[in-house]
Design an enzyme around this catalytic site. Structure first.
Site, mmCIF file in Angstrom:
data_model
loop_
_atom_site.group_PDB
_atom_site.id
_atom_site.type_symbol
_atom_site.label_atom_id
_atom_site.label_comp_id
_atom_site.label_asym_id
_atom_site.label_seq_id
_atom_site.Cartn_x
_atom_site.Cartn_y
_atom_site.Cartn_z
ATOM 1 N N PRO A 100 0.842 -1.201 0.000
ATOM 2 C CA PRO A 100 0.000 0.000 0.000
ATOM 3 C C PRO A 100 0.878 1.252 0.000
ATOM 4 C CG PRO A 100 -0.698 -1.551 1.697
ATOM 5 C CD PRO A 100 0.617 -2.048 1.196
ATOM 6 N N LYS A 101 0.415 2.286 -0.665
ATOM 7 C CA LYS A 101 1.096 3.587 -0.621
ATOM 8 C C LYS A 101 0.445 4.391 0.498
ATOM 9 C CE LYS A 101 2.212 7.744 -3.211
ATOM 10 N NZ LYS A 101 1.711 8.595 -2.091
ATOM 11 N N TRP A 102 1.147 4.528 1.613
ATOM 12 C CA TRP A 102 0.570 5.129 2.802
ATOM 13 C C TRP A 102 0.469 6.633 2.686
ATOM 14 C CZ3 TRP A 102 -1.745 1.861 5.894
ATOM 15 C CH2 TRP A 102 -1.364 0.518 5.829
#
Length: 347
Positions: free
Chosen positions: A37-39
């Site tokens: 995931p791209k936080w």
């Protein structure tokens, strides 16, 4: 940062730049990739040497004074040294909130201490740059670095405080994550080659986002028509020659914020603003003040959402998403929108 921290020799220099990701439109369809995931938080490099800890933003600026609870947490870990890469996030109302995270960048220590208790930060880890012996891992393949990260800090994961970023090697699962982007505190998927080394300061990873966004430097602004308040922000990206080109504007500023923002911008007025391509002045058909623009010292960075890119410019006005005080202006370059230029049929 304390004098002890300033004088401490870490395994890697404090000004090392994190590896970044290049925006593309789709996930890679071949094997050999890991997806995460791209936080939606502050990128953070954490350095530890003995009892001394330092946190650094993507821009290289120190973050420790804004997150004292994270300094304490890492200091107390029974691991003598490391350099790790991750993302600082803050939860509010059961969800990760970038707005609440930004509130931590406050000049008053008392305010910071209060927020560190009411809304403590969480560090999501996804890479390791130096191990517990102080040995650099930059040349090791990512798959090996991830294993080392899990072995070293995995046993000390704390709910809501310290975490290892989830991952998958399944493109199908990554597509499902992407479909949910915008919820649960992440806004896309980051793709990393399993055999890739850690290339500091380079866009060696790739990212896929549901919405097209770019971080831009504010190189100038225009007053509103017949107004002494800011009407629009002029956006810039650095070209390969290191000059700041004007690439578009955003006028989606909340009315209640215009007075304070105008004051802030006026304090930063300084020519030339844009050192490359400049905004046009008023045309011969219009002499309204909105055609004029005020140059700014290139200090401020803002993230904007855009639809199309034509001629290396945003074709329409963009939507202001948020301010990015954690980002270095020089990191705002055309690589962010190159893929949009490549696939935009109007280019």
């Amino acid at each position: 940062m304390t004098n002890a921290a300033k004088n401490r020799s870490y395994a890697l220099p404090l000004d090392i730049e994190p590896m970044e990701a290049k925006l593309v439109n789709s996930l890679p369809d071949q094997k050999g990739w890991q997806f995460e995931p791209k936080w939606d938080g502050f990128r953070c490099l954490a350095f530890k040497e003995g009892s001394v800890v330092d946190l650094r933003a993507k821009s290289g600026k120190p973050l420790g004074r804004y997150f004292p609870e994270m300094l304490s947490l890492l200091k107390d870990l029974p691991v003598k040294r490391f350099v790790v890469d991750g993302e600082l996030v803050v939860e509010a109302g059961g969800y990760l909130s970038f707005e609440t995270l930004q509130m931590r960048l406050h000049p008053a220590e008392r305010r910071i201490r209060k927020l560190s208790t009411t809304h403590p930060a969480k560090l999501v880890l996804f890479d390791i740059l130096a191990d517990s012996n102080g040995c650099s891992q930059l040349k090791e393949p990512f798959e090996r670095r991830r294993e080392l990260l899990e072995d070293l800090l995995g046993p000390f994961v704390l709910k809501n405080r310290l975490a290892l970023s989830p991952y998958t090697k399944s493109a199908q699962t990554a597509e499902e994550w992407l479909a949910k982007a915008g919820a649960d505190g992440f806004d896309g998927v980051v793709c990393k080659r399993l055999d890739g080394v850690y290339e500091t300061g380079e866009r060696a990873m790739i990212k896929v986002k549901r919405l097209r966004t770019a971080d831009c430097v504010i190189g100038g602004f225009r007053y509103g028509s017949r107004s002494d308040k800011v009407g629009s922000l002029l956006l810039g990206l650095y070209n390969k020659e290191g000059k700041l080109d004007h690439v578009g504007f955003t006028s989606s500023i909340r009315d209640r914020e215009r007075a304070e923002l105008t004051e802030k911008l006026e304090a930063l007025r300084e020519p030339p603003g844009f050192t490359g391509k400049k905004p046009g002045g008023p045309s011969r058909w219009s002499t309204e003040r909105t055609g004029e623009w005020e140059p700014l010292k290139p200090d401020l960075v803002v993230e904007v959402r855009f639809d199309h890119v034509t001629g290396r410019r945003f074709r329409h006005g963009t939507t202001l998403v948020r301010w990015r005080p954690d980002k270095k202006p020089r990191q705002c370059d055309y690589e962010q929108i190159d893929q949009a230029i490549m696939v935009d049929p109007t280019f």
